[in-house]
Design an enzyme around this catalytic site. Structure first.
Site, PDB file in Angstrom:
ATOM      1  N   LYS A  79       0.908  -1.087  -0.123  1.00  0.00           N
ATOM      2  CA  LYS A  79      -0.086  -0.146   0.051  1.00  0.00           C
ATOM      3  C   LYS A  79       0.872   1.080   0.026  1.00  0.00           C
ATOM      4  CE  LYS A  79      -3.741   2.009   2.908  1.00  0.00           C
ATOM      5  NZ  LYS A  79      -4.611   1.828   4.113  1.00  0.00           N
ATOM      6  N   SER A 150      -9.400   1.857   3.440  1.00  0.00           N
ATOM      7  CA  SER A 150      -8.636   2.630   2.474  1.00  0.00           C
ATOM      8  C   SER A 150      -7.553   1.668   1.892  1.00  0.00           C
ATOM      9  CB  SER A 150      -7.661   3.706   3.059  1.00  0.00           C
ATOM     10  OG  SER A 150      -6.975   3.244   4.086  1.00  0.00           O
ATOM     11  N   SER A 174      -9.719  -0.471   7.526  1.00  0.00           N
ATOM     12  CA  SER A 174      -9.250  -0.082   6.360  1.00  0.00           C
ATOM     13  C   SER A 174      -8.548  -1.571   5.505  1.00  0.00           C
ATOM     14  CB  SER A 174      -8.142   1.115   6.194  1.00  0.00           C
ATOM     15  OG  SER A 174      -8.916   2.178   6.196  1.00  0.00           O
TER      16      SER A 174
END
Length: 474
Positions: A79, A150, A174
């Site tokens: 990420k 996210s 997330s």
């Protein structure tokens, strides 16, 4: 989860690692296959912000003739809030445009590389890791829907077969929200189990780092590699180590006691979510797990406490950047940060007191009912459309972000390990998901129960939306 034609990219991570260790699959063959799949799906998904195919192939070829660790030659994604040496950390925000390449890998990435993993690239994130959408990334099950957030890029990439696993962050859900939306296993470990150093801070007292994978065993192997003390993150020091191995093939769950959470904040919810929860209950009952109906009304206090803590801590961390380049931050995140700057200390402290109430309530339920774990819906509704801002739940409209976070945030506040696991496809064609929550530092029990759900669940296959788009290019 495997494809109809078993290309190397479609292997489960643990199986690929076994084949590589047995010299039946070369790391370079596996990574080349993953990169080919990535190239095919990325124009549809937009899950990556950067891919270094040349470096990945070079590292994989070197590992063809080298002994390696448990992740030797396994292609993974990171990420884009974690530092990757030689690559800028963009955090999904124009406020980070022009950031210099990171000098070093984040400790979590260092651990993956030390275990032999190959990092293919960095994946998209909701801006500053603060939201439940991940534009412009699409959900592989339905390209008109969000993969969640996210950590949406990491989830979409893994679900689509463009990586065998990924790391994400979870401050209010997330990891688990996109895992649920994309039909994956997502692990939010106990607070302090995995180092957060070298990653963007959203809320230092709520941030967790963990893996996303296609199977429970894949996620467990990634967690084994990621977990451990790190001097750069003092919250990881002095923690009990994970059991070795974390999962055994013959681990039994018979006789474990699991409390099922059905009431608010886990209600209201859509019928498919109810069905997923009932599937999980039936599967666990079928293997000898004792199910206890459990009520924790204190968890209804979680959402306002979560948002107050995140707003205050994120504003503190980003204060200088907000003053310097606030106009470059999207309105939804900027408003949260500006609210945090104005939040009275009494509100923040009150939220921390509420957090303690939540922690005590959960601990009390574990003790009073002699529970080994809790079982709850991961989210109250399937993946939202890209332009969808509200769900219709229980006869009323509810903002998407509040609906999704109200079921996941309680366990960030409590700091407990939580594993999101698919239950099969619902009537709408989307994967169902439940989360299994265990006592502090007992990821093993949560994973054992999640594997029992996974083993009994109906096969999901590859995501339908993506496969249809690949089969019928326009």
């Amino acid at each position: 989860m495997t494809a109809a034609v078993q290309e190397p990219w479609a292997l489960d991570l643990v199986e690929a690692a076994r084949l590589i260790a047995a010299c039946e699959l070369a790391p370079s063959e596996l990574v080349a296959s993953a990169l080919e799949r990535l190239a095919a799906v990325e124009p549809l998904l937009h899950a990556f912000v950067s891919v270094d195919a040349e470096r990945a192939l070079s590292e994989a070829r070197a590992k063809d003739s080298e002994p390696g660790g448990p992740l030797r030659g396994i292609p993974l994604a990171v990420k884009d809030i974690f530092d990757l040496a030689g690559t800028p950390t963009g955090c999904g925000s124009a406020a980070y445009a022009g950031a210099a390449p990171a000098a070093n890998d984040a400790p979590a990435v260092t651990r993956l590389r030390a275990a032999g993993a190959i990092v293919l690239g960095k994946t998209t994130t909701h801006e500053l890791a603060c939201g439940v959408y991940t534009p412009p990334t699409r959900n592989p099950w339905d390209l008109d829907r969000s993969p969640g957030g996210s950590s949406g890029g990491s989830s979409a990439a893994v679900a689509a077969g463009a990586a065998m696993g990924a790391i994400g962050s979870d401050t209010g859900g997330s990891i688990r929200i996109p895992a649920s939306h994309c039909g994956l296993v997502g692990v939010k470990p106990t607070y302090g189990r995995v180092s957060r150093a070298g990653g963007l801070v959203l809320s230092w007292s709520l941030d967790h780092v963990g893996p996303l994978a296609r199977t429970v065993e894949d996620a467990a192997l990634l967690l084994e590699v990621l977990a451990g003390p790190d001097s750069r993150d003092p919250t990881t020091l002095g923690r009990p180590p994970l059991p070795e191995p974390l999962l055994r093939p013959d681990d039994e769950v018979h006789g474990l006691r699991v409390g099922v959470l059905r009431d608010a904040p886990f209600a209201p919810r859509e019928p498919d979510i109810d069905a997923a929860l009932e599937v999980a209950v039936e599967l666990l009952t079928g293997v000898g797990v004792e199910i206890e109906e459990t009520s924790l009304p204190e968890l209804e206090l979680s959402l306002p406490a979560e948002f107050a803590i995140v707003a205050a801590e994120a504003a503190s961390y980003h204060e200088a950047r907000l003053a310097r380049s606030g106009d470059a931050i999207g309105e939804d995140v900027r408003v949260l940060l500006e609210t945090g700057l104005l939040l009275p200390a009494s509100v923040y402290l009150g939220a921390q007191r509420t957090r303690r109430v939540v922690q005590q309530a959960v601990a009390g339920a574990f003790g009073a009912q002699r529970l080994d774990a809790l079982l709850a819906p991961t989210v109250p509704a399937p993946a939202q459309r890209h332009d969808q801002l509200e769900y219709e739940l229980g006869g009323a409209s509810e903002p998407v972000i509040e609906a999704l976070v109200r079921t996941t945030a309680p366990f960030n506040l409590a700091g407990l390990p939580a594993v999101a696991v698919p239950t099969g496809l619902g009537s709408s064609g989307f994967p169902g998901s439940v989360q299994v929550v265990a006592r502090p530092f007992d990821e093993q029990t949560a994973l054992r129960l999640a594997r029992a759900v996974e083993r009994g669940g109906a096969p999901r296959g590859m995501p339908r939306g993506l496969e249809l788009a690949l089969a019928n290019p326009t």
